[in-house]
Every structure is written in structure tokens, then in C-alpha cells.
Write a protein that holds these residues in place. Structure first.
Motif, PDB file in Angstrom:
ATOM      1  N   MET A   1     -40.595  -6.240  62.211  1.00 35.10           N
ATOM      2  CA  MET A   1     -40.619  -5.401  61.003  1.00 35.10           C
ATOM      3  C   MET A   1     -40.995  -3.961  61.356  1.00 35.10           C
ATOM      4  N   PRO A   2     -40.125  -2.958  61.062  1.00 40.42           N
ATOM      5  CA  PRO A   2     -40.451  -1.579  61.374  1.00 40.42           C
ATOM      6  C   PRO A   2     -41.631  -1.087  60.540  1.00 40.42           C
ATOM      7  N   ASN A   3     -42.373  -0.095  61.075  1.00 37.58           N
ATOM      8  CA  ASN A   3     -43.483   0.434  60.282  1.00 37.58           C
ATOM      9  C   ASN A   3     -42.949   1.255  59.115  1.00 37.58           C
ATOM     10  N   SER A   4     -43.831   1.533  58.171  1.00 38.17           N
ATOM     11  CA  SER A   4     -43.387   2.142  56.914  1.00 38.17           C
ATOM     12  C   SER A   4     -43.012   3.608  57.058  1.00 38.17           C
ATOM     13  N   ALA A   5     -43.627   4.319  58.018  1.00 40.48           N
ATOM     14  CA  ALA A   5     -43.357   5.749  58.242  1.00 40.48           C
ATOM     15  C   ALA A   5     -43.678   6.598  57.020  1.00 40.48           C
ATOM     16  N   LEU A   6     -44.686   6.187  56.241  1.00 41.53           N
ATOM     17  CA  LEU A   6     -45.066   6.946  55.050  1.00 41.53           C
ATOM     18  C   LEU A   6     -45.999   8.097  55.413  1.00 41.53           C
ATOM     19  N   ASN A   7     -45.859   9.189  54.685  1.00 38.75           N
ATOM     20  CA  ASN A   7     -46.772  10.329  54.825  1.00 38.75           C
ATOM     21  C   ASN A   7     -47.892  10.167  53.799  1.00 38.75           C
ATOM     22  N   PRO A   8     -49.139   9.955  54.232  1.00 37.05           N
ATOM     23  CA  PRO A   8     -50.233   9.717  53.281  1.00 37.05           C
ATOM     24  C   PRO A   8     -50.551  10.912  52.391  1.00 37.05           C
ATOM     25  N   ARG A   9     -50.052  12.097  52.753  1.00 38.23           N
ATOM     26  CA  ARG A   9     -50.320  13.294  51.949  1.00 38.23           C
ATOM     27  C   ARG A   9     -49.504  13.313  50.660  1.00 38.23           C
ATOM     28  N   ASN A  61     -46.770   4.790  48.994  1.00 39.65           N
ATOM     29  CA  ASN A  61     -48.226   4.803  49.132  1.00 39.65           C
ATOM     30  C   ASN A  61     -48.916   4.070  47.991  1.00 39.65           C
ATOM     31  N   ALA A  62     -48.299   4.104  46.797  1.00 45.87           N
ATOM     32  CA  ALA A  62     -48.901   3.440  45.639  1.00 45.87           C
ATOM     33  C   ALA A  62     -48.758   1.918  45.711  1.00 45.87           C
ATOM     34  N   VAL A  63     -47.622   1.444  46.207  1.00 46.20           N
ATOM     35  CA  VAL A  63     -47.388  -0.003  46.207  1.00 46.20           C
ATOM     36  C   VAL A  63     -47.908  -0.699  47.454  1.00 46.20           C
ATOM     37  N   LYS A  64     -48.173   0.050  48.507  1.00 45.70           N
ATOM     38  CA  LYS A  64     -48.495  -0.567  49.793  1.00 45.70           C
ATOM     39  C   LYS A  64     -49.719  -1.491  49.776  1.00 45.70           C
ATOM     40  N   PRO A  65     -50.783  -1.200  48.993  1.00 37.53           N
ATOM     41  CA  PRO A  65     -51.923  -2.123  48.997  1.00 37.53           C
ATOM     42  C   PRO A  65     -51.557  -3.549  48.566  1.00 37.53           C
ATOM     43  N   LEU A  66     -50.627  -3.688  47.632  1.00 34.06           N
ATOM     44  CA  LEU A  66     -50.234  -5.013  47.155  1.00 34.06           C
ATOM     45  C   LEU A  66     -48.932  -5.507  47.777  1.00 34.06           C
ATOM     46  N   ARG A  67     -48.071  -4.577  48.149  1.00 33.36           N
ATOM     47  CA  ARG A  67     -46.797  -4.935  48.787  1.00 33.36           C
ATOM     48  C   ARG A  67     -46.699  -4.154  50.095  1.00 33.36           C
ATOM     49  N   ARG A  69     -45.251  -4.449  52.960  1.00 29.29           N
ATOM     50  CA  ARG A  69     -44.055  -4.321  53.794  1.00 29.29           C
ATOM     51  C   ARG A  69     -43.103  -3.283  53.190  1.00 29.29           C
ATOM     52  N   VAL A  70     -43.512  -2.018  53.312  1.00 27.12           N
ATOM     53  CA  VAL A  70     -42.744  -0.892  52.776  1.00 27.12           C
ATOM     54  C   VAL A  70     -41.934  -0.267  53.912  1.00 27.12           C
ATOM     55  N   PHE A  71     -40.669  -0.028  53.648  1.00 26.67           N
ATOM     56  CA  PHE A  71     -39.787   0.544  54.670  1.00 26.67           C
ATOM     57  C   PHE A  71     -39.225   1.863  54.154  1.00 26.67           C
ATOM     58  N   TYR A  72     -39.699   2.992  54.727  1.00 26.61           N
ATOM     59  CA  TYR A  72     -39.161   4.314  54.386  1.00 26.61           C
ATOM     60  C   TYR A  72     -38.415   4.879  55.593  1.00 26.61           C
ATOM     61  N   ARG A  73     -37.214   5.357  55.362  1.00 20.11           N
ATOM     62  CA  ARG A  73     -36.461   6.057  56.389  1.00 20.11           C
ATOM     63  C   ARG A  73     -35.539   7.082  55.728  1.00 20.11           C
ATOM     64  N   THR A  74     -35.245   8.142  56.458  1.00 18.49           N
ATOM     65  CA  THR A  74     -34.144   9.003  56.041  1.00 18.49           C
ATOM     66  C   THR A  74     -32.848   8.302  56.419  1.00 18.49           C
ATOM     67  N   SER A  75     -31.757   8.697  55.811  1.00 21.33           N
ATOM     68  CA  SER A  75     -30.471   8.085  56.141  1.00 21.33           C
ATOM     69  C   SER A  75     -30.090   8.348  57.594  1.00 21.33           C
ATOM     70  N   GLU A  76     -30.475   9.513  58.106  1.00 18.90           N
ATOM     71  CA  GLU A  76     -30.190   9.833  59.505  1.00 18.90           C
ATOM     72  C   GLU A  76     -30.942   8.875  60.435  1.00 18.90           C
ATOM     73  N   GLN A  77     -32.219   8.625  60.143  1.00 18.69           N
ATOM     74  CA  GLN A  77     -32.998   7.690  60.952  1.00 18.69           C
ATOM     75  C   GLN A  77     -32.407   6.282  60.881  1.00 18.69           C
ATOM     76  N   PHE A  78     -32.011   5.885  59.687  1.00 21.06           N
ATOM     77  CA  PHE A  78     -31.424   4.556  59.510  1.00 21.06           C
ATOM     78  C   PHE A  78     -30.115   4.430  60.292  1.00 21.06           C
ATOM     79  N   THR A  79     -29.293   5.467  60.227  1.00 20.90           N
ATOM     80  CA  THR A  79     -28.028   5.469  60.960  1.00 20.90           C
ATOM     81  C   THR A  79     -28.268   5.344  62.459  1.00 20.90           C
ATOM     82  N   ASN A  80     -29.231   6.094  62.976  1.00 20.46           N
ATOM     83  CA  ASN A  80     -29.537   6.026  64.407  1.00 20.46           C
ATOM     84  C   ASN A  80     -30.021   4.630  64.804  1.00 20.46           C
ATOM     85  N   ALA A  81     -30.798   3.995  63.899  1.00 19.70           N
ATOM     86  CA  ALA A  81     -31.289   2.641  64.183  1.00 19.70           C
ATOM     87  C   ALA A  81     -30.134   1.641  64.213  1.00 19.70           C
TER      88      ALA A  81
END
Length: 238
Positions: A1-9, A61-67, A69-81
Motif C-alpha cells: 500500500m503506497p503512503n498517503s503523501a498528504l501535506n499536513p499543512r 487529513n480529516a478522514v485519516k484518523p478513522l480511515r 488508508r488514504v491515497f493522494y497523488r497527482t495525475s502525473e505521479q500516478f501516470t509515472n507509477a
């Protein structure tokens, strides 16, 4: 499972609400609730610098405490993956990992245009998550009906969901955003100084560059921003 890559700010507390983004903010906070009433997926459209990315991260960031497994990516990052998965003959493992997520957040989905193989992987993942009642949020620079080079099935999925748009920020909102950024850096930005800076930039990119230079200079010199400093920064930006 990839990490969420969320910005906490990027949180809902740090998002400044105005008439131009109120509808999108309401939809985003609802999507982040325990039992969202809006139709999945949530599709947020708007121009550069309107706050789309901020809202995607805020949802995550709001849902992560209860859910978690959050997956954030830009479309460019997803395409490269996806490209990497095909090169290493690991597409099935890649797909399997994505099916285990709780919330999918995809930024700038319009960049998938013309990328048929990546769109197919995204569509399969999207359909799988929908069957599992998992939440999906995407952002784009245009309405689904205006997407070009996109699989018609994806467009239909987007149009069936909740579509909300963010308009360009007006000068009062831009001024508030500048003042919030300065406050976060421990710097007080007077109304007249923020207004001059906002008025002196033609685009969001120019404004971001000018504000970064202003805050960096004031922080380095341990000085408060003033009209003279802003004019010097704007001359350097021109």
C-alpha cells in the motif's frame, strides 16, 4: 500500500472561505464526514491557484484518523507509477494494492488526457472502489463535459457524481490568503501592504513568487513588510 503523501499543512481550518469557493468547501467537508450525503465521486474543478489541491489534502487529513488508508497523488505521479508497473511487469500487484485503500484523492485528473493505458488502470481502480463504497475525490481544471482525450466511461463516472467548481479568487480573498501565509510565518502583513502586493501581480504564479520573496526577505532581515519593501519585490518580479 503506497503512503498517503498528504501535506499536513493543508487542513480545513487553514482554508479561507469566500463566495468564490464556499460551495466547493461545503462539498469537501461533507465528503470528509462519517456519512457523506453527496454522490460519490466528488469532482472539484477550477483554475490554477484556486484551492483545489488544498481541499484534497484537507479531506485526506480529516478522514485519516478513522480511515487511514488514504491515497493522494497527482495525475502525473500516478501516470509515472503505472508506467513503472508496466516496465517491471507488476501491474497486477499495483492494482491489488490500490484496491485496498479507503479514500482516493487524485489531483489534476485532466492530465490523464491521451494516456489510454493509465486511464484504463484508473478506471478499473475507480470501478472497484465504487463497488466497495470507498470515497473518491478528483480535481481538474475544467468541468467533466469539457474534458478532452478522456475515456468516455470516466467522464460518465465523473458526471454521475457531485461536481463543484471554484471561481477565481477576488482581491479581498487574495489579501486574506496573503495575510494568513504571512501569519503562518510569524510575520504581520498590514491590509495596505497585502492589497498592494495582490494588485501588483497579474497571475497566481506571480503572486506566489512575489509573496515568497517578500516573506523570505522580511524573515531574513527580521523586519516587518511595508510599502517600500513590496514595491521593491514587485519591481524584481516584473
Amino acid at each position: 500500500m503506497p503512503n498517503s503523501a498528504l501535506n499536513p499543512r493543508y487542513t480545513f481550518d487553514g482554508f479561507i472561505v469566500s463566495d468564490s469557493n464556499r460551495e466547493a468547501h461545503t462539498a469537501a467537508t461533507e465528503m470528509a464526514s462519517s456519512h457523506p450525503a453527496f454522490q460519490n465521486p466528488l469532482y472539484i474543478c477550477g483554475g490554477v491557484g484556486t484551492g483545489k489541491t488544498h481541499l484534497l489534502h484537507a479531506i485526506g487529513n480529516a478522514v485519516k484518523p478513522l480511515r487511514p488508508r488514504v491515497f493522494y497523488r497527482t495525475s502525473e505521479q500516478f501516470t509515472n507509477a503505472v508506467i513503472s508497473a508496466y516496465r517491471t511487469d507488476s501491474v497486477e500487484q499495483f492494482r491489488a494494492g490500490l484496491e485496498n485503500i479507503d479514500v482516493l484523492l487524485m489531483d489534476d485528473v485532466h492530465f490523464l488526457a491521451g494516456k489510454a493505458r493509465t486511464q484504463q488502470v484508473f478506471l478499473e481502480m475507480f470501478e472497484s472502489l465504487s463497488r466497495l463504497s470507498r470515497q473518491v475525490v478528483v480535481s481538474s481544471n475544467c468541468h467533466p463535459a469539457e474534458l478532452e482525450g478522456m475515456d468516455r466511461r470516466l467522464i460518465q463516472w465523473f458526471e454521475r457524481g457531485t461536481v463543484t467548481c471554484i471561481n477565481a479568487a477576488d482581491k479581498p480573498l487574495t489579501t486574506q490568503i496573503l495575510q494568513r501565509r504571512a501569519w503562518d510565518c510569524g510575520i504581520e502583513l498590514r491590509d495596505d501592504v497585502a492589497t498592494l502586493l495582490a494588485s501588483g501581480c497579474a497571475t497566481i504564479r506571480e503572486l506566489e513568487g512575489a509573496s515568497n520573496r517578500l516573506l523570505a526577505e522580511c524573515s531574513l532581515m527580521n523586519a516587518k513588510p511595508n510599502i517600500t519593501t513590496v514595491r521593491r519585490v514587485l519591481r524584481a518580479t516584473a
